[in-house]
Write a protein that holds these residues in place. Structure first.
Motif, short mmCIF file in Angstrom:
data_model
loop_
_atom_site.label_atom_id
_atom_site.label_comp_id
_atom_site.label_asym_id
_atom_site.label_seq_id
_atom_site.Cartn_x
_atom_site.Cartn_y
_atom_site.Cartn_z
N GLU A 401 0.65 -1.18 -0.02
CA GLU A 401 -0.01 0.25 -0.37
C GLU A 401 0.79 1.36 0.28
O GLU A 401 0.85 2.05 -0.79
N ASP A 402 1.88 1.08 1.15
CA ASP A 402 2.81 2.32 1.28
C ASP A 402 4.27 2.01 -0.20
O ASP A 402 4.65 1.15 -0.08
N ARG A 404 6.75 3.28 -0.27
CA ARG A 404 7.77 4.06 -0.12
C ARG A 404 8.97 3.38 0.12
O ARG A 404 8.91 2.07 0.72
N GLU A 429 6.39 10.02 -5.29
CA GLU A 429 4.40 9.98 -5.10
C GLU A 429 3.70 10.62 -6.76
O GLU A 429 3.32 9.12 -6.71
#
Length: 499
Positions: A401-402, A404, A429
């Motif tokens: 989901e993230d 990073r 992003e």
């Protein structure tokens, strides 16, 4: 004795005389230098910056030189009386005891004025002896032809040893005294004070990144990683060009050049050709989109800008090697050659996964990557330059989901994470938000997406996930995709944050 034996006897004698050759040395110069130092300790400082005990030929002279050096550095007086207590009393030099020999050296000492000349003569002879050792090793290995050392690796090994000899005057490495290490640390602090921006390392040209890292530190391995499309090559290219464009040489006392600011950059572009790389840099510098340059969709004013920029860029010390699939040994050999011929302050490798190891039988890719990262780390230390090595990230990022990146996302990560002094991740992003655009602009979520897009548009995060000599954290940068340019954000509301 028969005729054949009689004819061979003088020949054998000649060959024996030819085979026995004493290594180059000058004991008289060593005695004269030691005598001068024992009479006037100032003579030591005339030679101490280049002459080390290992450079003297006679073992006793080495010990005398080492002991006198230690005594003088402690601020005490070195003379025959103080030095003899550190040497074996029963040791003999011919008919003389060591104490008598020291007294003779001091009594027959010549003027201190010649001390540096004697030191240089001793140093040059030591280099010649080292050259002979390397040459003999080359000949012996070439004759033996060991299976584990094919001719190519013998050439690379000889080149490495010769380079080390050319750079430092010695190739044995070994321990360094803590005194020398402290002196180097103070020198580094002094250079940081004098350099633009007061950085201990080489400035990347991006101030917010420099603020976190203190510039690129010599001998560091800096891993710059990201998923495709994040702009890692763009960031590496920006940094490489900024450093080369800021190059300001300073003449050293021995006539060589050293970078006062910026530096000479070597760029291994294993993925892109040198023309593609140059197009990116020209686009970034002139603010003419690289896609327009490629299509020829440019105005006359744009073309004039390109020509002016290319003329300026020709003076920039940025050297590109576009050999694909290069091995770590070839890369090291070419980097040494570049440093010897043109100088070298920073090395960029784009990217690790496109390099090859030595391909030992049965070796898997993880072992090969380990060999490459270990080799890059060793090369950075040998050449005393920072190495920026780009790396791919695994697809695990995409399934989260993230998005990073984390250290565990580094492909074949164990060795890359372990050997790196600094690990930087490039994360945009905007790239992911853009792909989430609702197809229908009347969708209730469209406005929400639009607001999110406005928030992240034109920005990029450089995540410092690991840093041996500084904090980890994130630096927000501006990113102009059409010019592939990273720069400092003008808006002060974007702050850097640590964790």
């Amino acid at each position: 004795m028969n005729d054949a034996a009689r004819k061979l006897a003088p020949l054998a004698k000649d060959q024996a005389e030819q085979h026995y050759r004493e290594a180059p040395n000058n004991l008289e110069a060593e005695q004269a230098l030691l005598g001068a130092i024992l009479v006037n300790n100032d003579a030591f400082y005339r030679v101490s910056d280049f002459l080390k005990p290992v450079h003297l030929y006679e073992p006793l002279h080495r010990r005398i030189f080492e002991i006198t050096g230690e005594i003088i550095r402690m601020g005490k007086t070195a003379n025959p009386v103080t030095v003899k207590t550190f040497l074996k009393a029963d040791e003999k030099v011919g008919d003389l005891t060591v104490a008598q020999y020291l007294a003779r050296l001091a009594a027959e000492a010549v003027s201190i004025i010649n001390a540096e000349d004697y030191g240089r003569a001793i140093y040059d002879l030591a280099l010649r002896r080292s050259l002979i050792t390397i040459g003999e090793d080359m000949v012996n290995i070439a004759y033996d032809a060991p299976l584990d050392m094919p001719p190519q690796s013998q050439i690379e090994d000889a080149e490495r040893r010769l380079f080390e000899l050319a750079e430092t005057g010695r190739y044995d490495g070994g321990f360094q005294s803590f005194n020398d290490a402290v002196a180097l640390a103070i020198d580094m602090a002094g250079q940081a004070f004098e350099r633009d921006g007061h950085l201990s390392g080489i400035s990347t040209g991006i101030h917010s990144l420099d603020g976190k890292m203190g510039g690129l530190q010599r001998s560091d391995l800096i891993i710059l990683a990201g998923r495709p499309g994040m702009g890692k090559t763009s960031l590496a290219t920006n940094i490489a060009y900024n450093i080369a464009a800021a190059y300001e040489p300073e003449v050293q006392p021995d006539g060589s050049f050293k970078a006062k600011n910026g530096g000479v950059v070597g760029f291994y572009s294993l993925e892109m050709s040198s023309e593609q790389l140059a197009t990116r840099i020209i686009s970034e510098q002139t603010e003419v989109s690289s896609s327009k340059i490629r299509r020829g969709d440019i105005s006359e004013a744009d073309f004039e800008k390109l020509v002016a920029c290319s003329q300026m860029m020709q003076k920039v010390p940025l050297y590109i090697d576009q050999t694909g699939g290069i091995s770590i040994a070839q890369l090291a050999a070419r980097a040494r050659r570049l440093k010897r011929q043109r100088g070298l302050d920073v090395l960029v490798v784009d990217y690790i996964q496109l390099m090859t190891g030595s391909k030992k039988s049965g070796e898997n890719r993880v072992q090969e990557i380990t060999e490459i990262t270990t080799g890059l780390k060793a090369l950075g230390k040998e050449l005393n330059v920072p190495i920026i090595a780009l790396s791919q990230l695994s697809r695990a990022v995409e399934s989260r989901e993230d998005k990073r990146p984390q250290l565990s996302d580094l492909r074949e990560s164990g060795s890359i994470e372990q050997d790196a002094d600094v690990v930087l991740f490039v994360f945009r992003e905007e790239y992911y938000v853009k792909n989430m655009e609702p197809r229908d602009e009347f969708d209730p979520k469209y406005e929400e997406w639009k607001m999110q897009m406005e928030k992240v548009k034109g920005t990029a995060d450089v995540i410092i996930a690991k840093q041996r000599h500084g904090p980890t954290g994130t630096v927000k940068l501006a990113f102009q995709s059409e010019f592939t340019r990273f720069s400092d954000l003008a808006d002060p509301s974007f702050t850097q944050y640590e964790h």
